[in-house]
Motif scaffolding. Structure first.
Motif, PDB file in Angstrom:
ATOM      1  N   ALA A 254       4.038  -1.294 -10.700  1.00  0.00           N
ATOM      2  CA  ALA A 254       3.046  -0.528  -9.939  1.00  0.00           C
ATOM      3  C   ALA A 254       1.707  -1.255  -9.920  1.00  0.00           C
ATOM      4  CB  ALA A 254       2.884   0.866 -10.539  1.00  0.00           C
ATOM      5  N   LYS A 255       0.984  -1.071  -8.834  1.00  0.00           N
ATOM      6  CA  LYS A 255      -0.344  -1.659  -8.702  1.00  0.00           C
ATOM      7  C   LYS A 255      -1.225  -0.671  -7.961  1.00  0.00           C
ATOM      8  CE  LYS A 255       1.867  -4.399  -5.092  1.00  0.00           C
ATOM      9  NZ  LYS A 255       3.217  -3.969  -5.512  1.00  0.00           N
ATOM     10  N   GLY A 256      -2.527  -0.848  -8.088  1.00  0.00           N
ATOM     11  CA  GLY A 256      -3.402   0.093  -7.414  1.00  0.00           C
ATOM     12  C   GLY A 256      -4.836  -0.023  -7.873  1.00  0.00           C
ATOM     13  N   VAL A 276      -0.350   8.563  -4.145  1.00  0.00           N
ATOM     14  CA  VAL A 276       0.787   7.679  -4.404  1.00  0.00           C
ATOM     15  C   VAL A 276       1.394   7.203  -3.090  1.00  0.00           C
ATOM     16  CG1 VAL A 276       3.140   7.589  -5.305  1.00  0.00           C
ATOM     17  CG2 VAL A 276       1.330   8.639  -6.663  1.00  0.00           C
ATOM     18  N   PHE A 277       1.641   5.906  -3.014  1.00  0.00           N
ATOM     19  CA  PHE A 277       2.365   5.300  -1.903  1.00  0.00           C
ATOM     20  C   PHE A 277       3.668   4.711  -2.439  1.00  0.00           C
ATOM     21  CE2 PHE A 277      -1.852   5.498  -0.210  1.00  0.00           C
ATOM     22  CZ  PHE A 277      -1.718   5.568   1.168  1.00  0.00           C
ATOM     23  N   VAL A 278       4.751   4.981  -1.736  1.00  0.00           N
ATOM     24  CA  VAL A 278       6.050   4.406  -2.082  1.00  0.00           C
ATOM     25  C   VAL A 278       6.565   3.658  -0.860  1.00  0.00           C
ATOM     26  CG1 VAL A 278       8.422   4.870  -2.797  1.00  0.00           C
ATOM     27  CG2 VAL A 278       6.546   6.237  -3.741  1.00  0.00           C
ATOM     28  N   ILE A 302      -2.126   4.603  -6.256  1.00  0.00           N
ATOM     29  CA  ILE A 302      -1.079   3.808  -6.885  1.00  0.00           C
ATOM     30  C   ILE A 302       0.008   3.515  -5.859  1.00  0.00           C
ATOM     31  CG2 ILE A 302       0.761   3.813  -8.618  1.00  0.00           C
ATOM     32  CD1 ILE A 302      -1.984   3.390  -9.800  1.00  0.00           C
ATOM     33  N   GLU A 303       0.457   2.270  -5.838  1.00  0.00           N
ATOM     34  CA  GLU A 303       1.566   1.865  -4.972  1.00  0.00           C
ATOM     35  C   GLU A 303       2.722   1.391  -5.845  1.00  0.00           C
ATOM     36  OE1 GLU A 303       2.656  -1.351  -1.427  1.00  0.00           O
ATOM     37  OE2 GLU A 303       0.792  -1.555  -2.564  1.00  0.00           O
ATOM     38  N   SER A 304       3.894   1.965  -5.618  1.00  0.00           N
ATOM     39  CA  SER A 304       5.065   1.560  -6.392  1.00  0.00           C
ATOM     40  C   SER A 304       6.329   1.793  -5.579  1.00  0.00           C
ATOM     41  CB  SER A 304       5.148   2.353  -7.700  1.00  0.00           C
ATOM     42  OG  SER A 304       6.383   2.105  -8.355  1.00  0.00           O
ATOM     43  N   ASP A 305       7.168   0.781  -5.507  1.00  0.00           N
ATOM     44  CA  ASP A 305       8.464   0.931  -4.843  1.00  0.00           C
ATOM     45  C   ASP A 305       9.526   1.457  -5.797  1.00  0.00           C
ATOM     46  OD1 ASP A 305       7.273  -0.040  -2.606  1.00  0.00           O
ATOM     47  OD2 ASP A 305       8.127  -2.056  -2.737  1.00  0.00           O
TER      48      ASP A 305
END
Length: 600
Positions: A254-256, A276-278, A302-305
């Motif tokens: 995760a990054k952000g 949150v972005f996925v 926060i962005e996390s796939d």
């Protein structure tokens, strides 16, 4: 015995009603879902078609016609694909592509996103031409989601055009200003450019998030500015004071970006917000539990796939990945605050000024944070807000804490000595002081307790005759005179309530039966049964005081006048009217005046 199997029946109308109107918390999600579908169509064409193209999405608002149009130059659909995917709930070609691809470039999965279009529209039209059959075009029309028609139509450029004829409650979605804000929020991280209305030059998502910038190609000042601007886009209520980046770790990719809010908070303030972005798509702006409970003054993106969205894609599942990202954010926040404290002194002072009380409680949740802020945070005292080192410096390495109401009797002695007393009933003041002495030395003295009084007042033995004389002259029923020595010597005596006795009286009060649960009250009363005695307060008599010495050697009416004067003076210094303690401020003033008149 033969078992007969039956096919489950589905009320299509009822199912569509439930799914289309109750799956999403807000109808504006329709924009997110349809743009996401357009994005995935572009990704599909890139994966399957050999012909080069530049993917794009175009959103068009028309207030005159109350329509909202989403166009893309993606893969388009054949007639069979319209039936299999567009008109079939829960079926999506994107799921097949995601399962086949190692690279996470597709967003959709459940095949439910298109339902959102029915929530906001009376009628839905789709024109599409597939890259597989560029010479054919199809026109799909549906009203109410239960029935639809498909007719052959002149081909359009490869891709799809979805037109929503907005129902009356949702016609605001035809307003360009609102749609632009929604696109920036929902789709700001998408790699495919999204254009609005006649602006074909600058996409609404042309500003990448700070963590995607090439930091070697931008100055630190510009990077700081970009981070603050990005934070302001997602912080709804407060101006960001400073930012803290979140970098991938071995445990989580995760990054952000986190930020400290530029507002004053209290200990119980909880302004946490995490967006949150996925897979580049907005999921939720209220995943506050990703932040530590103590960070009530922090926001973030926060962005996390790796996170898994729910079917509505408005929440994420709280699984092992979720907990790893929680730990990652906690570490990033602690490290970021430490860096600000060491490298950005003015910003750090601003954080302490705005969030002092909140940080008192926060520090108790993490030892690293405590050590970082221990010498800088201020606790409330009788002399104003002071740091703990300042308090210890004025109190011979002790921290005196009042656990009664502010301005209570025991503070009289410390006002005379100009020694600060911490208000122990204020948020986190007592536990913060205790933790400080555990880590850095010192002694917390809780005034009004037997152990605390033993530190402040050095008891002395006097003759039984003198004890009885002082008791009769100064005390009332429920009060006990205790000979002692303390500073300053010119303070003759102090009235100290028995805190245990006060607690027992409150717990035994019938009024609490209506305010505290039976279980809690029963446990409290088990404890207070152990409290013995009926002494409500103690008069600590200062044998070093010249006034007390004069009182002991004086006899007759003059002795009683001095006693009345001393007692009244002590009660007035305490500034309290308390029937339980036998103190009446009005009566004390009257007695004081009468005693002075008799002496003069």
């Amino acid at each position: 015995m033969t078992t007969t199997l039956f096919t489950t029946q589905v009320n299509l109308g009822g199912l569509m009603e439930v799914l289309s109107k109750n799956l999403y918390s807000t109808p504006t999600v329709a924009i997110r879902e349809l743009v996401q579908n357009a994005h995935d169509s572009c990704m599909r064409r890139r994966l399957e078609s050999q012909a080069p193209f530049e993917p794009s999405v175009h959103v068009i608002t028309n207030q005159a016609k109350n329509t909202l149009t989403i166009e893309d130059n993606g893969a388009g659909l054949t007639r069979d694909e319209i039936v299999d995917y567009l008109a079939t709930v829960g079926s999506g070609y994107t799921r097949f592509l995601r399962d086949q691809q190692a690279e996470e470039i597709m967003i959709g999965y459940f095949g439910l996103g298109f339902l959102s279009a029915y929530v906001v529209s009376d009628r839905l039209e789709v024109w599409t031409t597939s890259y597989q059959e560029p010479e054919k075009g199809w026109h799909f029309v549906s009203k109410g989601a239960e029935r639809y028609s498909i007719n052959e139509a002149p081909p359009i450029p490869i891709g799809m055009r979805v037109v929503l004829h907005l129902s009356k409650p949702f016609q605001e979605l035809a307003e360009a200003f609102l749609v632009e804000k929604l696109l920036q929020r929902y789709c700001g991280l998408l790699p495919v450019p999204i254009y609005l209305n006649n602006n074909r030059e600058v996409p609404v998502n042309d500003e990448p998030p700070p963590w995607r910038l090439d930091q070697s190609a931008i100055s630190p000042i510009q990077l700081k500015k970009r981070r603050l601007e990005f934070a302001q886009r997602f912080e709804n209520y407060f101006k960001p004071l400073c930012t803290i980046p979140v970098h991938p770790t071995e445990e989580s990719e995760a990054k952000g970006l986190l930020w400290v809010q530029d507002t004053s908070t209290y200990g119980t303030s909880d302004n946490r917000n995490i967006t949150v972005f996925v897979r580049n798509m907005f999921i939720s702006s209220d995943v506050r539990e990703l932040l530590p409970i103590w960070a009530g003054f922090v926001g973030g993106v926060i962005e996390s796939d790796e996170l898994t969205p729910t079917a509505s894609r408005e929440e994420v599942q709280k699984d092992d990945i979720y907990e790893k990202i929680q730990r990652q954010i906690n570490e990033a926040l602690i490290d970021g605050l430490a860096k600000i404290a060491s490298e950005e002194i003015n910003t750090w002072r601003s954080i302490l000024k705005r969030h002092n009380e909140a940080l008192l409680g926060a520090a108790l949740c993490d030892n690293r944070l405590f050590k970082m802020v221990a010498d800088d945070l201020k606790v409330p005292t009788s002399e104003g807000d002071l740091t703990v080192p300042a308090i210890k410096g004025r109190s011979q390495n002790k921290i005196y804490v009042s656990i009664g109401e502010e301005g209570d009797y025991e503070e009289v002695i410390f006002r005379a000595l100009m020694t600060p007393v911490v208000s122990g009933i204020r948020y986190a003041a007592l536990p913060f002081s205790q933790r400080y002495t555990e880590l850095f030395g010192g002694l917390v003295v809780k005034l009004g307790t037997k152990s605390g009084n033993a530190v402040v007042f050095k008891r002395e033995k006097i003759s039984s005759e003198e004890q009885e004389k002082l008791q009769s002259l100064l005390a009332q029923p429920g009060q006990q005179v205790i000979p002692s020595r303390f500073q300053p010597s010119h303070l003759p005596m102090v009235l100290i309530p028995d805190r245990d006795y006060q607690l027992k009286k409150r717990i035994e009060s019938e009024e609490l039966d209506h305010r505290i649960s039976t279980g809690v009250l029963s446990l409290a009363r088990i404890y207070t049964k152990k409290i013995q005695g009926e002494t409500a307060a103690y008069f600590y008599i200062n044998l070093d005081s010249p006034l007390i010495q004069r009182l002991l050697v004086t006899e007759g009416e003059a002795q009683q006048q001095i006693a009345n004067l001393l007692r009244s003076f002590t009660l007035m210094m305490g500034r309290h009217h308390d029937e339980e303690l036998g103190t009446d401020l009005s009566e004390a003033l009257a007695t004081f005046s009468e005693a002075v008149l008799q002496l003069i």
